[in-house]
Design an enzyme around this catalytic site. Structure first.
Site, mmCIF file in Angstrom:
data_model
loop_
_atom_site.group_PDB
_atom_site.id
_atom_site.type_symbol
_atom_site.label_atom_id
_atom_site.label_comp_id
_atom_site.label_asym_id
_atom_site.label_seq_id
_atom_site.Cartn_x
_atom_site.Cartn_y
_atom_site.Cartn_z
ATOM 1 N N ARG A 102 0.878 -1.177 0.000
ATOM 2 C CA ARG A 102 0.000 0.000 0.000
ATOM 3 C C ARG A 102 0.909 1.219 0.000
ATOM 4 N NH1 ARG A 102 -5.376 1.469 3.395
ATOM 5 N NH2 ARG A 102 -6.161 0.095 1.753
ATOM 6 N N HIS A 129 -7.324 0.906 -6.496
ATOM 7 C CA HIS A 129 -7.540 0.063 -5.309
ATOM 8 C C HIS A 129 -8.256 -1.218 -5.762
ATOM 9 C CE1 HIS A 129 -7.806 -1.146 -1.297
ATOM 10 N NE2 HIS A 129 -8.758 -0.373 -0.829
ATOM 11 N N GLN A 132 -10.142 -3.927 -3.441
ATOM 12 C CA GLN A 132 -11.444 -3.510 -2.920
ATOM 13 C C GLN A 132 -12.551 -3.880 -3.901
ATOM 14 O OE1 GLN A 132 -12.334 -1.809 0.122
ATOM 15 N NE2 GLN A 132 -14.336 -2.451 -0.605
ATOM 16 N N ASP A 223 -17.040 7.471 -1.989
ATOM 17 C CA ASP A 223 -15.795 7.278 -1.230
ATOM 18 C C ASP A 223 -15.470 8.620 -0.579
ATOM 19 O OD1 ASP A 223 -13.380 6.275 -0.271
ATOM 20 O OD2 ASP A 223 -12.310 6.535 -2.169
ATOM 21 N N CYS A 263 -16.482 1.568 0.344
ATOM 22 C CA CYS A 263 -15.275 0.790 0.674
ATOM 23 C C CYS A 263 -14.861 0.965 2.128
ATOM 24 C CB CYS A 263 -14.138 1.188 -0.251
ATOM 25 S SG CYS A 263 -13.597 2.897 -0.072
ATOM 26 N N ARG A 291 -13.660 -8.510 1.909
ATOM 27 C CA ARG A 291 -12.231 -8.263 1.628
ATOM 28 C C ARG A 291 -11.432 -9.524 1.973
ATOM 29 N NH1 ARG A 291 -10.199 -3.140 1.559
ATOM 30 N NH2 ARG A 291 -8.302 -4.261 0.970
HETATM 31 N N1 NVA Z 1 -9.766 6.844 -1.667
HETATM 32 C C1 NVA Z 1 -9.449 6.372 -0.334
HETATM 33 C C2 NVA Z 1 -9.737 4.920 -0.205
HETATM 34 C C3 NVA Z 1 -9.533 4.368 1.173
HETATM 35 C C4 NVA Z 1 -9.777 2.901 1.257
HETATM 36 C C5 NVA Z 1 -7.990 6.688 -0.026
HETATM 37 O O1 NVA Z 1 -7.137 6.494 -0.897
HETATM 38 O O2 NVA Z 1 -7.712 7.134 1.089
HETATM 39 N N1 CP Z 2 -11.293 -0.032 2.253
HETATM 40 C C1 CP Z 2 -10.030 -0.129 2.687
HETATM 41 O O1 CP Z 2 -9.080 -0.393 1.944
HETATM 42 O O2 CP Z 2 -9.898 0.073 4.028
HETATM 43 P P1 CP Z 2 -8.551 0.267 4.827
HETATM 44 O O3 CP Z 2 -7.959 1.606 4.419
HETATM 45 O O4 CP Z 2 -8.972 0.253 6.267
HETATM 46 O O5 CP Z 2 -7.597 -0.833 4.507
#
Ligand code: NVA
Ligand code: CP
Length: 307
Positions: A102, A129, A132, A223, A263, A291
């Site tokens: 990540r 992502h 997800q 989101d 998500c 997930r």
């Molecule tokens: N768009 C959000 C998704 C979190 C799961 C982010 O990147 O923070």
């Molecule tokens: N939806 C998702 O990826 O959640 P986290 O940021 O908690 O991993």
């Protein structure tokens, strides 16, 4: 050997196969059956951003499959102190069987994958992502709303939106995206997904009017308005996204019994109202649980590709 960096690199059949394996493993788990298909394997998990769901689901999933997961925050490994990505990749992939990352720039995981001897999984970048979306689609299948889906995405043109675009383009469903002006999706991702959509029969439209997007939709999703790394823009974004909250009035424009997906984490009274989120809590938290199951399907699938 395959990596899982974006859905763009996967065929419709492959995506559905991963979901099917995940559903099978889910059924086994609910019956108390653990098939340790990844016994003695190790998953390295590199996190340069926070996570609740991604960390817990990958770590738990790997354990349930008979393996082990290592949580590596960039504060603890030399990557965060400037050790090159290509060196980190060669070292980690010489000891571990799979890597999940990540991070911020999508190019980071591309470079990591280039030097990796083992499959690399995108656990979220600024651009995509995809894990997800495996869980989201699994949830759509379970709720019987995957056929003839008309999905409305209301909000920021971000990593989630881009992954919805790739999923729709590959699987061939309708996706309408409404973002405020100035927060549109990436033009290259749009062009690529449109190209794929022409082959699959998917219809992807982008607009700035949330009401137009949601009208008659069977699935509504959104989101956060400020993704990880955009915390400084939060106040400005709250002003710019006025009129984009998915609330009860907005949901009234969707098809009767339309489903709502998120998500998570969700910011109540920003991208979604408390009442819409709580009114759809069952499906949203099933989506979160999925997930675990979808990613177990993914890890098993990737392992089988090694031959
Ligand atoms: N768009 C959000 C998704 C979190 C799961 C982010 O990147 O923070
Ligand atoms: N939806 C998702 O990826 O959640 P986290 O940021 O908690 O991993």
């Amino acid at each position: 050997m395959r990596h899982f960096l974006t859905l763009k690199d996967f065929t419709k059949e492959e995506i559905l196969e991963i979901i099917d394996i995940g559903l099978e493993i889910k059924k086994d788990l609910k019956a108390g059956v653990y098939k340790e298909e990844l016994k003695k394997q190790t998953l390295a998990m590199i996190f340069e951003k926070s996570s609740t769901r991604t960390r817990v689901s990958f770590e738990t999933g790997m354990f349930q499959l008979g393996g082990h997961a290592l949580f590596l925050s960039n504060r603890d490994i030399h990557l965060g102190r400037g050790e090159p990505i290509k060196d980190t990749s060669r070292v980690i992939s010489s000891m571990c069987d799979m890597v999940m990352i990540r991070t911020f720039e999508h190019s980071m995981i591309e470079e990591f994958a280039e030097y990796s001897k083992v499959p690399v999984i995108n656990g979220l970048t600024d651009s995509y992502h995809p894990v997800q979306l495996l869980a989201d689609y699994m949830t759509m299948v379970e709720y019987g709303v995957n056929e003839n889906a008309v999905v409305a995405y209301i909000g920021d043109g971000n990593n989630m939106t881009h992954s919805w675009m790739m999923l729709a383009a590959k699987l061939g469903f309708e996706l309408r995206i409404a973002t405020p002006k100035g927060y549109e999706v990436d033009s290259v991702v749009l062009e690529n997904s449109m190209k794929i959509a022409r082959e699959s029969g998917a219809v992807i439209t982008v607009m700035n009017d949330p009401k137009e997007a949601i009208h008659g939709a069977t699935i509504v999703t959104t989101d956060t308005w400020a993704s990880m790394g955009q915390e400084d823009e939060k106040e400005q974004r709250i002003k710019d996204f006025k009129g984009f909250m998915v609330d009860d009035l907005m949901m009234c424009l969707a098809k009767k019994d339309a489903k709502f997906l998120h998500c998570l984490p969700a910011y109540r009274e920003q991208e979604v109202s408390e009442s819409v989120l709580e009114g759809h809590a069952k499906i949203v938290f099933d989506e979160a649980e999925n997930r675990l199951h979808a990613q177990k399907g993914l890890m098993v699938w990737l392992d089988r590709q090694r031959g």
